[in-house]
Design a protein around this motif. Structure first.
Motif, PDB file in Angstrom:
ATOM      1  N   PHE A   1      -3.028  -7.114  -5.975  1.00  0.00           N
ATOM      2  CA  PHE A   1      -2.742  -5.736  -5.575  1.00  0.00           C
ATOM      3  C   PHE A   1      -2.924  -5.589  -4.063  1.00  0.00           C
ATOM      4  N   ASP A   2      -3.993  -6.185  -3.548  1.00  0.00           N
ATOM      5  CA  ASP A   2      -4.271  -6.112  -2.115  1.00  0.00           C
ATOM      6  C   ASP A   2      -3.137  -6.755  -1.309  1.00  0.00           C
ATOM      7  N   GLU A   3      -2.725  -7.938  -1.718  1.00  0.00           N
ATOM      8  CA  GLU A   3      -1.702  -8.669  -0.973  1.00  0.00           C
ATOM      9  C   GLU A   3      -0.342  -7.980  -1.037  1.00  0.00           C
ATOM     10  N   ILE A   4       0.030  -7.482  -2.212  1.00  0.00           N
ATOM     11  CA  ILE A   4       1.332  -6.817  -2.372  1.00  0.00           C
ATOM     12  C   ILE A   4       1.386  -5.537  -1.548  1.00  0.00           C
ATOM     13  N   LEU A   5       0.347  -4.704  -1.663  1.00  0.00           N
ATOM     14  CA  LEU A   5       0.336  -3.429  -0.951  1.00  0.00           C
ATOM     15  C   LEU A   5       0.240  -3.625   0.560  1.00  0.00           C
TER      16      LEU A   5
ATOM     17  N   ASP B   1      -4.218   2.689   4.093  1.00  0.00           N
ATOM     18  CA  ASP B   1      -5.647   2.438   3.894  1.00  0.00           C
ATOM     19  C   ASP B   1      -5.887   1.018   3.376  1.00  0.00           C
ATOM     20  N   VAL B   2      -5.036   0.579   2.452  1.00  0.00           N
ATOM     21  CA  VAL B   2      -5.177  -0.792   1.933  1.00  0.00           C
ATOM     22  C   VAL B   2      -5.003  -1.803   3.065  1.00  0.00           C
TER      23      VAL B   2
ATOM     24  N   SER C   1      -5.672  -1.313   6.121  1.00  0.00           N
ATOM     25  CA  SER C   1      -6.761  -1.164   7.082  1.00  0.00           C
ATOM     26  C   SER C   1      -8.116  -1.618   6.547  1.00  0.00           C
ATOM     27  N   ILE C   2      -8.451  -1.201   5.326  1.00  0.00           N
ATOM     28  CA  ILE C   2      -9.808  -1.473   4.822  1.00  0.00           C
ATOM     29  C   ILE C   2      -9.820  -2.281   3.523  1.00  0.00           C
ATOM     30  N   GLY C   3      -8.626  -2.622   3.010  1.00  0.00           N
ATOM     31  CA  GLY C   3      -8.568  -3.426   1.791  1.00  0.00           C
ATOM     32  C   GLY C   3      -8.432  -2.587   0.534  1.00  0.00           C
ATOM     33  N   PHE C   4      -7.961  -3.218  -0.520  1.00  0.00           N
ATOM     34  CA  PHE C   4      -7.678  -2.512  -1.775  1.00  0.00           C
ATOM     35  C   PHE C   4      -8.940  -1.950  -2.419  1.00  0.00           C
ATOM     36  N   ILE C   5      -9.997  -2.751  -2.496  1.00  0.00           N
ATOM     37  CA  ILE C   5     -11.231  -2.311  -3.160  1.00  0.00           C
ATOM     38  C   ILE C   5     -11.858  -1.137  -2.427  1.00  0.00           C
ATOM     39  N   ASN C   6     -11.941  -1.242  -1.099  1.00  0.00           N
ATOM     40  CA  ASN C   6     -12.530  -0.146  -0.326  1.00  0.00           C
ATOM     41  C   ASN C   6     -11.681   1.124  -0.409  1.00  0.00           C
ATOM     42  N   THR C   7     -10.367   0.956  -0.548  1.00  0.00           N
ATOM     43  CA  THR C   7      -9.487   2.117  -0.680  1.00  0.00           C
ATOM     44  C   THR C   7      -9.717   2.819  -2.006  1.00  0.00           C
ATOM     45  N   LEU C   8      -9.939   2.038  -3.072  1.00  0.00           N
ATOM     46  CA  LEU C   8     -10.262   2.653  -4.364  1.00  0.00           C
ATOM     47  C   LEU C   8     -11.517   3.508  -4.241  1.00  0.00           C
ATOM     48  N   ASP C   9     -12.523   3.006  -3.514  1.00  0.00           N
ATOM     49  CA  ASP C   9     -13.741   3.789  -3.290  1.00  0.00           C
ATOM     50  C   ASP C   9     -13.431   5.064  -2.518  1.00  0.00           C
ATOM     51  N   LYS C  10     -12.614   4.934  -1.482  1.00  0.00           N
ATOM     52  CA  LYS C  10     -12.322   6.057  -0.591  1.00  0.00           C
ATOM     53  C   LYS C  10     -11.622   7.199  -1.312  1.00  0.00           C
ATOM     54  N   ILE C  11     -10.715   6.882  -2.244  1.00  0.00           N
ATOM     55  CA  ILE C  11      -9.915   7.929  -2.898  1.00  0.00           C
ATOM     56  C   ILE C  11     -10.479   8.348  -4.253  1.00  0.00           C
ATOM     57  N   GLY C  12     -11.672   7.874  -4.561  1.00  0.00           N
ATOM     58  CA  GLY C  12     -12.323   8.321  -5.796  1.00  0.00           C
ATOM     59  C   GLY C  12     -11.905   7.579  -7.043  1.00  0.00           C
ATOM     60  N   LEU C  13     -11.418   6.345  -6.873  1.00  0.00           N
ATOM     61  CA  LEU C  13     -11.008   5.544  -8.031  1.00  0.00           C
ATOM     62  C   LEU C  13     -11.893   4.315  -8.203  1.00  0.00           C
TER      63      LEU C  13
END
Length: 215
Positions: free
Chosen positions: A115-119, A48-49, A51-63
């Protein structure tokens, strides 16, 4: 192991016996399936990171509440997220293994972009192999730590023994483990769980094969 002078040969024999027992033990199905569940959750997050980036992934998984947090708070929040998988024996081992791996990967991250770049840079097949190595290492010591401690006079000798066992497990799996492209796997469905279970069982198969020619 100690009777034989703690040689590489005796380590190989011990790990081979352990791996054969795990393969033949009905509980190993539970162990592999637990590793699969924890691993699939992490790989789904990583995809997900990408595909849509770290910030958007946090939104997607409820974080979403972690957005804008310090690097320490982000790491803690992510580890808690990956560890929400049960409280059984193998659950604890799988969670410990994932925590160790994620800490190693994210320790240098200082902000959300890091975090985005590493993941995003993680290669799924290498991540999966590393997780399985840590899982099997931790399984071995969860089963035999008390026995091993009783065989040594002090913690220093035990620490040496522990490192030797970990190195043997790592080297054996890395030399034979089949690296395959798993970048397009759907980790949220049964396919992902099946792949990780098969990889985990393959690692036990690799470790169960022992002969004097291998050491």
């Amino acid at each position: 192991m100690v009777r034989n002078g703690f040689s590489e040969s005796s380590i190989g024999k011990s790990i081979s016996s352990f791996s054969r027992a795990m393969k033949g033990n009905q509980d190993n199905t539970s162990g592999s399936s637990t590793a699969a569940r924890v691993g699939a959750k992490a790989l789904s997050f990583i995809n997900d990171v990408k595909s849509i980036g770290f910030i958007n992934t946090l939104d997607k998984i409820g974080l979403s509440h972690l957005k804008g947090s310090s690097s320490k708070e982000l790491r803690t929040g992510l580890l808690e997220y990956f560890n929400e998988s049960g409280n059984g024996f193998y659950d604890s081992i799988a969670q410990q293994s994932m925590s160790e791996l994620m800490r190693e990967l994210l320790q240098s991250a200082e902000n959300e972009q890091d975090f985005d770049e590493i993941l995003s840079s993680i290669k799924n097949e290498e991540f999966l192999r590393e997780f399985i190595i840590k899982f099997i290492q931790n399984c071995f010591f969860a089963n035999f730590a008390e026995k091993l401690l009783s065989l040594f006079e002090g913690l220093e000798k035990y620490d040496v023994a522990q490192q030797s066992v970990k190195t043997y497990i790592r080297n054996s799996i890395e030399s034979e483990y089949p690296m395959e492209d798993v970048s397009n796997v759907d980790w949220t469905g049964p396919e992902g769980n099946k792949i990780i279970q098969e990889k985990c069982n393959k690692a036990y198969e690799i470790l169960s094969i022992w002969s004097e020619t291998l050491v």
